[in-house]
Design an enzyme around this catalytic site. Sequence first.
Site, short mmCIF file in Angstrom:
data_model
loop_
_atom_site.label_atom_id
_atom_site.label_comp_id
_atom_site.label_asym_id
_atom_site.label_seq_id
_atom_site.Cartn_x
_atom_site.Cartn_y
_atom_site.Cartn_z
N CYS A 146 22.63 0.09 18.19
CA CYS A 146 23.13 -0.94 16.77
C CYS A 146 23.12 0.86 15.49
O CYS A 146 22.82 1.93 16.53
CB CYS A 146 21.76 -1.79 15.68
SG CYS A 146 20.74 -1.81 15.75
N ASN A 177 18.55 0.88 15.03
CA ASN A 177 17.41 0.86 16.41
C ASN A 177 16.29 -0.17 15.57
O ASN A 177 15.27 0.02 16.15
CB ASN A 177 17.58 1.47 17.05
CG ASN A 177 16.71 0.55 18.55
OD1 ASN A 177 15.89 1.75 19.37
ND2 ASN A 177 17.39 -0.01 19.03
N CYS A 212 16.82 -3.19 13.16
CA CYS A 212 16.97 -5.23 13.50
C CYS A 212 18.12 -5.35 14.73
O CYS A 212 17.25 -6.04 15.74
CB CYS A 212 17.51 -4.67 12.01
SG CYS A 212 16.99 -4.33 11.04
N ARG A 213 19.07 -5.38 14.53
CA ARG A 213 19.90 -6.18 15.17
C ARG A 213 20.07 -5.30 17.35
O ARG A 213 19.24 -6.73 17.80
CB ARG A 213 21.60 -5.70 15.39
CG ARG A 213 21.57 -6.36 13.87
CD ARG A 213 23.32 -5.81 13.39
NE ARG A 213 22.96 -4.10 13.77
CZ ARG A 213 24.13 -3.73 12.86
NH1 ARG A 213 25.28 -3.78 12.66
NH2 ARG A 213 24.07 -2.23 13.06
N SER A 214 19.98 -4.62 17.68
CA SER A 214 19.82 -3.97 18.39
C SER A 214 17.75 -4.19 19.65
O SER A 214 18.18 -4.75 20.88
CB SER A 214 20.05 -2.63 18.79
OG SER A 214 19.32 -1.44 18.83
N ASP A 221 25.14 -6.61 9.48
CA ASP A 221 23.58 -5.82 9.40
C ASP A 221 22.63 -6.24 8.31
O ASP A 221 23.56 -6.46 7.35
CB ASP A 221 23.82 -4.39 9.20
CG ASP A 221 23.34 -3.29 8.91
OD1 ASP A 221 22.03 -3.59 8.62
OD2 ASP A 221 23.22 -2.16 8.05
P1 4NP Z 1 19.79 -1.83 12.78
O1 4NP Z 1 19.96 -2.14 10.66
O2 4NP Z 1 21.33 -0.94 12.95
O3 4NP Z 1 20.89 -3.56 12.57
O4 4NP Z 1 19.16 -1.41 12.89
C1 4NP Z 1 19.75 -0.78 10.18
C2 4NP Z 1 18.08 -0.50 10.24
C3 4NP Z 1 18.60 0.48 8.82
C4 4NP Z 1 19.29 1.54 8.35
C5 4NP Z 1 20.64 0.72 8.38
C6 4NP Z 1 20.74 -0.62 9.33
N1 4NP Z 1 19.21 2.32 7.71
O5 4NP Z 1 20.74 2.83 7.29
O6 4NP Z 1 18.07 3.26 7.30
#
Ligand code: 4NP
Length: 156
Positions: A7, A10, A12-14, A123
């Site tokens: 993702c 790294n 949340c989703r992944s 997201d």
């Molecule tokens: P992820 O979510 O891609 O599912 O881990 C996010 C976590 C942090 C950010 C964006 C998405 N960020 O912009 O910091």
Amino acid sequence: MNILMVCLGNICRSPMAEGILSQKARLNGLSWHIDSAGTGGWHVGEAPDERAIKVMKQNGIDISPLKARQFVAADFDKFDKIYVMDSSNYLDVIRLSRQAEDKEKVDLILNITYPGMNKAVPDPYYGVINDYVQVFGLLNEVCQRIIDTHIHGNKR
Ligand code: 4NP
């Protein structure tokens, strides 16, 4: 099988996808190597988001020991499949590919459950806890399909 979940951050989703698929593989006696990475480097070394940890814990899976890392081109050599969460992750990963064989390993994870639709796992980072619950549902369904297809083929 070596499977990498990717993702943006790294956190949340992944890592949720990694935790869900790891547990299902283990419960089915499959000694798979499952990992996750982010296309961005902002959260490298951090544990998953506390909301992701909480929703996973409510579903019996502890992802609190995981640490974020950034996707690197060498991951194409280490993994058989690279599942990305949205089309922006897809483009970021494809940009680092070196050959056709690398590109063939990459797919949007929801194309497994919704073939050809290029749907995103939304997201949840700027959302609320219920967005994480929704992400869990999507990832739980698709990870179960990965296991079922491995065990039974595409028969059903
Ligand atoms: P992820 O979510 O891609 O599912 O881990 C996010 C976590 C942090 C950010 C964006 C998405 N960020 O912009 O910091």
